[in-house]
Scaffold this motif. Sequence first.
Motif, short mmCIF file in Angstrom:
data_model
loop_
_atom_site.label_atom_id
_atom_site.label_comp_id
_atom_site.label_asym_id
_atom_site.label_seq_id
_atom_site.Cartn_x
_atom_site.Cartn_y
_atom_site.Cartn_z
N ARG A 277 43.27 59.84 29.92
CA ARG A 277 44.49 60.67 29.89
C ARG A 277 45.51 60.14 30.89
N ILE A 278 46.78 60.05 30.46
CA ILE A 278 47.77 59.36 31.32
C ILE A 278 49.06 60.17 31.53
N GLY A 279 49.05 61.48 31.26
CA GLY A 279 50.25 62.29 31.46
C GLY A 279 50.67 62.35 32.91
N PRO A 280 51.83 62.97 33.19
CA PRO A 280 52.37 63.00 34.56
C PRO A 280 51.44 63.62 35.59
N ASP A 281 50.55 64.51 35.19
CA ASP A 281 49.68 65.20 36.16
C ASP A 281 48.22 64.78 36.03
N THR A 282 47.98 63.56 35.57
CA THR A 282 46.61 63.08 35.40
C THR A 282 46.28 61.98 36.40
N ALA A 283 44.99 61.80 36.64
CA ALA A 283 44.55 60.81 37.63
C ALA A 283 44.80 59.38 37.16
N LEU B 261 54.14 56.70 29.14
CA LEU B 261 53.26 57.46 30.01
C LEU B 261 53.43 58.97 29.84
N GLY B 262 53.62 59.39 28.60
CA GLY B 262 53.73 60.81 28.31
C GLY B 262 55.08 61.41 28.64
N GLU B 263 56.06 60.60 28.98
CA GLU B 263 57.39 61.09 29.34
C GLU B 263 58.41 60.65 28.30
N ARG B 264 59.41 61.51 28.05
CA ARG B 264 60.51 61.21 27.14
C ARG B 264 61.67 60.69 27.97
N LEU B 265 62.03 59.44 27.79
CA LEU B 265 62.99 58.78 28.65
C LEU B 265 64.04 58.07 27.81
N VAL B 266 65.02 57.50 28.49
CA VAL B 266 66.02 56.68 27.81
C VAL B 266 66.39 55.53 28.75
N LEU B 267 66.41 54.34 28.19
CA LEU B 267 66.78 53.13 28.93
C LEU B 267 68.29 52.95 28.84
N ILE B 268 68.94 52.78 29.98
CA ILE B 268 70.40 52.71 30.04
C ILE B 268 70.81 51.45 30.78
N ARG B 269 71.80 50.72 30.23
CA ARG B 269 72.40 49.59 30.94
C ARG B 269 73.82 49.99 31.34
N LYS C 234 62.29 40.82 32.80
CA LYS C 234 61.50 39.61 33.03
C LYS C 234 61.22 38.94 31.69
N ASN C 235 61.90 37.84 31.42
CA ASN C 235 61.60 37.00 30.26
C ASN C 235 61.44 37.79 28.96
N GLY C 236 62.40 38.66 28.70
CA GLY C 236 62.44 39.35 27.41
C GLY C 236 61.84 40.74 27.39
N ILE C 237 61.27 41.19 28.54
CA ILE C 237 60.70 42.53 28.61
C ILE C 237 61.35 43.29 29.77
N CYS C 238 61.69 44.57 29.53
CA CYS C 238 62.21 45.45 30.57
C CYS C 238 61.05 46.24 31.16
N PHE C 239 60.76 46.00 32.43
CA PHE C 239 59.67 46.67 33.13
C PHE C 239 60.22 47.82 33.95
N ALA C 240 59.53 48.97 33.90
CA ALA C 240 59.95 50.16 34.64
C ALA C 240 58.85 50.56 35.62
N TYR C 241 59.29 51.14 36.73
CA TYR C 241 58.34 51.65 37.73
C TYR C 241 58.54 53.14 37.87
N LEU C 242 57.48 53.91 37.57
CA LEU C 242 57.56 55.37 37.55
C LEU C 242 56.81 56.01 38.71
N GLY C 243 56.42 55.21 39.71
CA GLY C 243 55.49 55.70 40.72
C GLY C 243 56.10 56.34 41.94
N GLY C 244 57.40 56.29 42.13
CA GLY C 244 58.00 56.84 43.34
C GLY C 244 57.76 55.94 44.53
N GLY C 245 58.63 56.03 45.53
CA GLY C 245 58.50 55.19 46.72
C GLY C 245 58.83 53.74 46.39
N ASP C 246 58.39 52.82 47.26
CA ASP C 246 58.67 51.41 47.06
C ASP C 246 57.84 50.85 45.90
#
Length: 413
Positions: free
Chosen positions: A12-18, A52-60, A102-114
């Motif tokens: 399970r990978i929702g926002p409140d899962t381990a 990761l179980g979230e509804r998002l939108v990628l914006i440039r 990165k080389n054709g893929i948009c990578f996102a970081y959802l972890g907070g902090g650095d």
Amino acid sequence: MISQQLNDLITRIGPDTAAGAVHRKYWQPAALTDELPDAVAGEPPMLPVNLLGERLVLIRDAAGALSLATREAAADEPPAHHPARADIKLVAGGPTYPVVEKNGICFAYLGGGDAPAFPNFDCFRAPESHVFAFKGLWQCNWLQALEIGIDPGHASFLHRFLQDEDPSDGYGKQFRDKAANTDMPITQVLREYPRPEIKVEETDFGLKITALRHMDGDLTHVRVTNQIFPSAICIPMSREMIITQWHVPIDDENCYWYTMFTSFQNPVDKAVMRAQRLKEHSLPTYAPLKNRANNYHYDPAEQKSLTYTGMGLDINVHDQWAVEGMGPIQDRTREHLGRGDAAIIRYRRMLRKAIKELETGQAERLPMQDRQATSQLVGPLSNDAITGSEDWLAASLAADQERRSAAPWDAHI
């Protein structure tokens, strides 16, 4: 077998899962660069993304920078749904996440902090001319998608070809080359030597998996693949190319595979590789044309004479059938693992350890969380070779160095 509680914990990978919290500590593919639409009437390009179980939108934005914002969506929205631009509504005050291309893929970081650093892996340091990116939708949990990729034995059965094609016609396709140091097609090696000896080593990035197929004449076929924590693999495609593939959770029951095909010596023919894959996928969802609804185009006549599955020559379809056939989330309470599952067993231990460390406030102990150390990681080694049984390790390293030395970009390790 494991308990249902443990199976839920690691899948399970929702926002409140381990397990979801672990995934959020890493850069995750969110979209292909090619998917971003053009600006409309002066408004910034926007692409709906479910991750990761979230509804998002990628914006440039106007300056060209990318970010992920939270959007409103119905609870029953399909996992790969692409609403019209006019229907996208941002959540006021909702979280936003950083994005890096990165080389054709948009990578996102959802972890907070650095955010962690990117390793200096081949797929990231090769020039754009030498990397092709694509993706595909699978209707199953991310973990069973990953686990088939770290099982070296499955290729001898699931991808068994009863006829060997001319390797010169196999550009852009896996298992169509000849093994290094030999004229034997990889398809023949996998078919005739189906029970590899499997060695698994922990690395700074995850796992190194070595499959040894002991052959006649005191020869050994060496196939080195890698698990990149938490949900990626790096495997050989041919002597010229490697595949780096992420198994990205959309939600608990759906995932995308994102792949970077990296060429060492020659630029990638992106038009050919894209055309090959668009024969098997529909846009804009990248859903496979062969699927459960049409029985994956199973052909019993083909199964008798050409392939083990009877589902065509694209090995992604074979894998898709296998992982989707387990159900949306594999029931691991009924499985019985053996010696051939050594990498799967070791990976699950790594994931459980990472979950525990994150829950006890020791996030720095997760793989690749040290920025300086991670940025210096190179490789990883991923190749096929046939050699004398006593010197297989040296031969594998030599085959890797040979192709790296021919690269016009900095591929040294």
